[in-house]
Design a protein around this motif. Structure first.
Motif, short mmCIF file in Angstrom:
data_model
loop_
_atom_site.label_atom_id
_atom_site.label_comp_id
_atom_site.label_asym_id
_atom_site.label_seq_id
_atom_site.Cartn_x
_atom_site.Cartn_y
_atom_site.Cartn_z
N ALA A 1 25.78 3.48 -11.67
CA ALA A 1 26.40 4.36 -10.68
C ALA A 1 25.36 5.03 -9.79
CB ALA A 1 27.25 5.42 -11.38
N VAL A 2 24.24 5.41 -10.38
CA VAL A 2 23.17 6.05 -9.60
C VAL A 2 22.61 5.07 -8.58
CG1 VAL A 2 20.85 7.02 -9.72
CG2 VAL A 2 22.58 7.74 -11.36
N PHE A 3 22.32 3.84 -9.02
CA PHE A 3 21.79 2.83 -8.08
C PHE A 3 22.79 2.54 -6.97
CE2 PHE A 3 18.81 1.60 -11.53
CZ PHE A 3 17.64 1.74 -10.80
N VAL A 4 24.07 2.46 -7.30
CA VAL A 4 25.08 2.20 -6.28
C VAL A 4 25.14 3.37 -5.30
CG1 VAL A 4 27.57 2.01 -5.88
CG2 VAL A 4 26.47 0.57 -7.58
N GLN A 5 25.13 4.58 -5.81
CA GLN A 5 25.21 5.75 -4.92
C GLN A 5 23.99 5.86 -4.03
OE1 GLN A 5 25.74 9.04 -7.56
NE2 GLN A 5 27.90 8.60 -7.93
N LEU A 6 22.82 5.55 -4.58
CA LEU A 6 21.59 5.73 -3.80
C LEU A 6 21.30 4.59 -2.83
CD1 LEU A 6 19.20 7.20 -6.51
CD2 LEU A 6 20.33 8.40 -4.64
N ALA B 1 23.22 0.90 -2.80
CA ALA B 1 24.19 -0.13 -2.46
C ALA B 1 25.26 0.36 -1.48
CB ALA B 1 24.85 -0.68 -3.72
N CYS B 2 25.67 1.64 -1.59
CA CYS B 2 26.73 2.11 -0.70
C CYS B 2 26.20 2.58 0.65
CB CYS B 2 27.55 3.19 -1.37
SG CYS B 2 26.71 4.77 -1.53
N LEU B 3 24.91 2.61 0.82
CA LEU B 3 24.32 3.08 2.08
C LEU B 3 24.85 2.30 3.30
CD1 LEU B 3 22.38 5.16 3.21
CD2 LEU B 3 20.56 3.49 2.97
N PRO B 4 24.91 0.96 3.27
CA PRO B 4 25.46 0.25 4.44
C PRO B 4 26.91 0.64 4.74
CG PRO B 4 24.34 -1.28 2.98
CD PRO B 4 24.41 0.04 2.26
N GLY B 5 27.71 0.85 3.72
CA GLY B 5 29.11 1.24 3.94
C GLY B 5 29.23 2.61 4.58
N VAL B 6 28.41 3.54 4.12
CA VAL B 6 28.43 4.89 4.69
C VAL B 6 27.91 4.86 6.13
CG1 VAL B 6 27.43 7.20 4.50
CG2 VAL B 6 28.25 6.04 2.46
N ILE B 7 26.85 4.12 6.38
CA ILE B 7 26.32 4.01 7.75
C ILE B 7 27.36 3.39 8.67
CG2 ILE B 7 24.61 2.82 9.19
CD1 ILE B 7 22.60 3.30 6.92
N LEU C 1 34.85 0.90 -0.54
CA LEU C 1 35.20 0.42 -1.88
C LEU C 1 34.42 -0.84 -2.24
CD1 LEU C 1 39.05 1.03 -2.02
CD2 LEU C 1 37.28 2.18 -3.34
N VAL C 2 34.33 -1.76 -1.30
CA VAL C 2 33.59 -3.01 -1.56
C VAL C 2 32.11 -2.72 -1.77
CG1 VAL C 2 32.79 -5.14 -0.45
CG2 VAL C 2 35.22 -4.58 -0.46
N SER C 3 31.55 -1.82 -0.96
CA SER C 3 30.11 -1.56 -1.07
C SER C 3 29.75 -0.70 -2.28
CB SER C 3 29.58 -0.92 0.22
OG SER C 3 30.12 0.37 0.39
N THR C 4 30.74 -0.09 -2.93
CA THR C 4 30.43 0.70 -4.12
C THR C 4 30.88 0.04 -5.42
OG1 THR C 4 32.46 1.98 -3.82
CG2 THR C 4 30.43 2.91 -2.93
N VAL C 5 32.00 -0.66 -5.42
CA VAL C 5 32.53 -1.24 -6.65
C VAL C 5 31.90 -2.59 -6.97
CG1 VAL C 5 34.63 -2.07 -7.79
CG2 VAL C 5 34.69 0.04 -6.48
N LEU C 6 31.76 -3.46 -6.00
CA LEU C 6 31.24 -4.81 -6.27
C LEU C 6 29.83 -4.83 -6.86
CD1 LEU C 6 32.60 -7.06 -3.39
CD2 LEU C 6 33.44 -6.81 -5.73
N PRO C 7 28.90 -3.98 -6.43
CA PRO C 7 27.55 -4.03 -7.02
C PRO C 7 27.44 -3.47 -8.44
CG PRO C 7 27.51 -2.93 -4.88
CD PRO C 7 28.93 -3.11 -5.25
N LEU C 8 28.46 -2.76 -8.94
CA LEU C 8 28.35 -2.13 -10.25
C LEU C 8 28.06 -3.12 -11.38
CD1 LEU C 8 31.14 0.60 -10.24
CD2 LEU C 8 28.68 0.94 -10.42
#
Length: 141
Positions: free
Chosen positions: A71-76, A78-84, A109-116
């Protein structure tokens, strides 16, 4: 050759039947959700639930404790492109709220859930590969 200098296989790479498995890349096996020892058995029972043991080589997965790492790696990262993407959509187009529901929500959702799952598999495989364990104050003999 001196018997003391004969290379012995890593005991973690030998299964209960005495078969020696070649060392596997934690990045490859973890990202694919395979066993870190044999590279063939399934690591996961569900989407993020780790099995008790490998169905192929019998490796006990009780050592595996990635905790909140995935979850930490995704938050820091993987989800960066989705937020941008979401912020740029708002800044450049200023769409109504429903566009964010239809477009931004699925992107996030895709940028945070799929990399988990791949990240969790990589962390578990890395724990096996690098012999990670709890810290100890006394040296093992």
């Amino acid at each position: 050759m001196d018997p003391e200098h004969v290379a012995r296989p890593d005991p973690r790479l030998v299964d209960d039947h005495g078969a020696a498995w070649p060392r596997q890349s934690p990045l490859r096996t973890g990202a694919l959700g395979h066993c870190p020892r044999c590279g063939k058995g399934a690591l996961f029972r569900g989407f993020l639930t780790i099995r008790d043991h490998c169905p192929m080589c019998g490796l006990d997965y009780s050592y595996a404790d990635p905790a909140d790492g995935p979850a930490v790696f995704v938050q820091l990262f993987a989800c960066l492109p989705g937020v941008i993407f979401t912020l740029m959509l708002q800044i450049l187009a200023d769409p109504p709220w429903w566009v964010h529901v239809v477009v931004s929500l699925p992107v996030l959702l895709v940028s945070t859930v799929l990399p988990l799952r791949p990240i969790k598999g990589w962390l578990v495989a890395s724990q096996f590969y690098f012999k990670a364990r709890e810290g100890r104050l006394v040296k093992d003999e």
